[in-house]
Design an enzyme around this catalytic site. Sequence first.
Site, short mmCIF file in Angstrom:
data_model
loop_
_atom_site.label_atom_id
_atom_site.label_comp_id
_atom_site.label_asym_id
_atom_site.label_seq_id
_atom_site.Cartn_x
_atom_site.Cartn_y
_atom_site.Cartn_z
N TYR A 24 10.36 5.87 -1.84
CA TYR A 24 11.53 5.77 -1.09
C TYR A 24 11.28 6.60 -0.14
CZ TYR A 24 16.73 5.99 -0.58
OH TYR A 24 18.06 6.08 -0.25
N ARG A 48 7.43 9.50 -8.71
CA ARG A 48 6.71 10.43 -9.39
C ARG A 48 7.67 11.40 -9.86
NH1 ARG A 48 2.51 11.66 -5.40
NH2 ARG A 48 4.05 12.49 -4.73
N SER A 51 7.99 14.09 -7.01
CA SER A 51 8.21 13.54 -5.75
C SER A 51 9.22 14.27 -5.03
CB SER A 51 8.40 11.91 -5.83
OG SER A 51 8.91 11.60 -4.65
N GLN A 86 -1.58 2.73 -3.63
CA GLN A 86 -1.05 1.64 -4.47
C GLN A 86 -1.71 1.19 -5.51
OE1 GLN A 86 0.31 -1.23 -1.86
NE2 GLN A 86 1.73 -0.07 -0.60
N HIS A 108 2.96 -4.69 3.04
CA HIS A 108 1.63 -5.03 3.83
C HIS A 108 0.50 -5.35 2.98
CE1 HIS A 108 -1.50 -3.99 6.71
NE2 HIS A 108 -1.86 -2.81 6.13
P1 NAD Z 1 6.19 6.39 3.39
O1 NAD Z 1 4.78 7.44 3.38
O2 NAD Z 1 7.25 6.52 4.41
O3 NAD Z 1 6.72 6.42 1.95
C1 NAD Z 1 6.03 6.58 0.56
C2 NAD Z 1 6.88 6.75 -0.50
O4 NAD Z 1 6.07 6.51 -1.69
C3 NAD Z 1 7.52 8.35 -0.51
O5 NAD Z 1 8.82 8.15 -1.08
C4 NAD Z 1 6.68 8.99 -1.56
O6 NAD Z 1 7.16 9.95 -2.14
C5 NAD Z 1 6.34 7.76 -2.50
N1 NAD Z 1 5.02 8.02 -3.36
C6 NAD Z 1 3.90 8.49 -2.84
N2 NAD Z 1 3.09 8.66 -3.93
C7 NAD Z 1 3.50 7.94 -4.80
C8 NAD Z 1 3.19 7.54 -6.25
N3 NAD Z 1 2.29 7.84 -6.78
N4 NAD Z 1 4.41 7.05 -6.97
C9 NAD Z 1 5.54 6.53 -6.74
N5 NAD Z 1 5.93 6.74 -5.21
C10 NAD Z 1 4.83 7.48 -4.52
O7 NAD Z 1 5.38 4.91 3.42
P2 NAD Z 1 6.10 3.69 4.21
O8 NAD Z 1 5.56 3.95 5.75
O9 NAD Z 1 7.48 3.39 3.99
O10 NAD Z 1 5.04 2.67 3.70
C11 NAD Z 1 5.29 1.83 2.51
C12 NAD Z 1 4.68 0.60 2.60
O11 NAD Z 1 5.13 -0.08 3.75
C13 NAD Z 1 3.23 0.37 3.09
O12 NAD Z 1 2.40 -0.61 2.29
C14 NAD Z 1 3.14 0.31 4.51
O13 NAD Z 1 1.84 -0.16 5.17
C15 NAD Z 1 4.34 -0.71 4.81
N6 NAD Z 1 4.88 -0.88 5.82
C16 NAD Z 1 5.38 0.43 6.37
C17 NAD Z 1 6.24 0.23 7.80
C18 NAD Z 1 6.51 1.40 8.53
O14 NAD Z 1 7.18 1.30 9.40
N7 NAD Z 1 6.52 2.61 7.81
C19 NAD Z 1 6.37 -1.04 8.56
C20 NAD Z 1 5.85 -2.07 7.57
C21 NAD Z 1 5.30 -1.96 6.52
MG MG Z 2 0.46 -1.27 9.75
#
Ligand code: NAD
Ligand code: MG
Length: 337
Positions: A24, A48, A51, A86, A108
């Site tokens: 989230y 988790r 979290s 992941q 991604h």
């Molecule tokens: P983020 O770091 O903002 O959020 C990650 C979330 O995952 C957090 O809520 C964290 O608490 C949770 N988390 C961490 N470890 C975990 C676990 N073991 N089990 C369950 N939850 C867990 O991440 P993000 O930037 O939103 O990226 C997520 C995906 O989206 C990635 O694949 C990234 O490449 C892709 N993406 C991100 C963007 C961007 O602008 N941020 C754009 C396009 C694609």
């Molecule tokens: Mg990227």
Amino acid sequence: MQIFYDKDANLDIIRGKKVAIIGYGSQGHAHAQNLRDSGVKEIVIALREDSNSRDAAKAAGFEIETPKEAALWADVVMMLAPDEVQAEIYVNDLKNNLKKDAALLFAHGLNIHFKLIKPRDDLDVIMVAPKGPGHLVRAEYSRNAGVPCLLAVEQDATGSARDIGMSYASAIGGGRSGIIETSFKDECETDLFGEQAVLCGGLTCLMRSGFETLVEAGYPEEMAYFETVHEMKLIVDLIYAGGLVAMRDSISNTAEFGDYVSGPKVIDDSIKEKMKEVLADIQSGKFTKEFMADYHAGRPIIKQARKKWTAHAMEKTGDNLRSMMPWLSKIDDKKVA
Ligand code: NAD
Ligand code: MG
């Protein structure tokens, strides 16, 4: 390149599914809220037990489960945890718990394309990747617009993978501006290249070299910062709105002449050769191997680099200048790439 819109998607498909969002953060909060507002009734956020994101998801009114519980329940699982964790989540929580014929979605392509995750044969494996940060995905949706999305199908076990992906992309707002069909390979390699060579790595090193060149020549740090960092936004905004030619229409003839004469001296052909090396390391999987090795070693490279950049004179100078300009909006989402 073909572009699809809401009219090409059937929203009822995703509305009829149990959807689990793992994570989230930047993307997770936006997908979950947009899906809910698009009429998806059964949404669970998987986090988790310890979290940091639990409070935010709870405050937004979502039900929270562990990734394992969510996997047992869901028809569609969107993986929005950080890329480097992941594979652990898949092996520990999803692999043996996902329902037969469930759909596993990514925003991604890295984990699938570089085979960090080898998904079960019975799963649909789909990518819906918004081309913007999470807060924009949410903000655009909220004003009845949307951020364009890339859609790709890696594995179509049920025969419905593409329809599910199209429906999901439409529900998060992608179909309002355009859904572009691609492959995990193309999304992943172009995304990594863009952020490394140009958007993040290239840009920050260009700014740092410019700042240091002026400061080392005896000019005040504040002026160096204005000219080589702060004003970047003005130029990028012009390019964003109208392209390079329109940007050059807006700047002075002096700036435009200097642009043509000096730009290619700074970014000469040798830079393109180096970019090709960066691309080759991405394509071969060398970069991903190094990224994962750093994560497994406790992130020494990323920590060291953060320390170095934080200590650089540019940061202090920038902080001072920004405190003179309290009207500047705070960054509300640091993650865009
Ligand atoms: P983020 O770091 O903002 O959020 C990650 C979330 O995952 C957090 O809520 C964290 O608490 C949770 N988390 C961490 N470890 C975990 C676990 N073991 N089990 C369950 N939850 C867990 O991440 P993000 O930037 O939103 O990226 C997520 C995906 O989206 C990635 O694949 C990234 O490449 C892709 N993406 C991100 C963007 C961007 O602008 N941020 C754009 C396009 C694609
Ligand atoms: Mg990227």
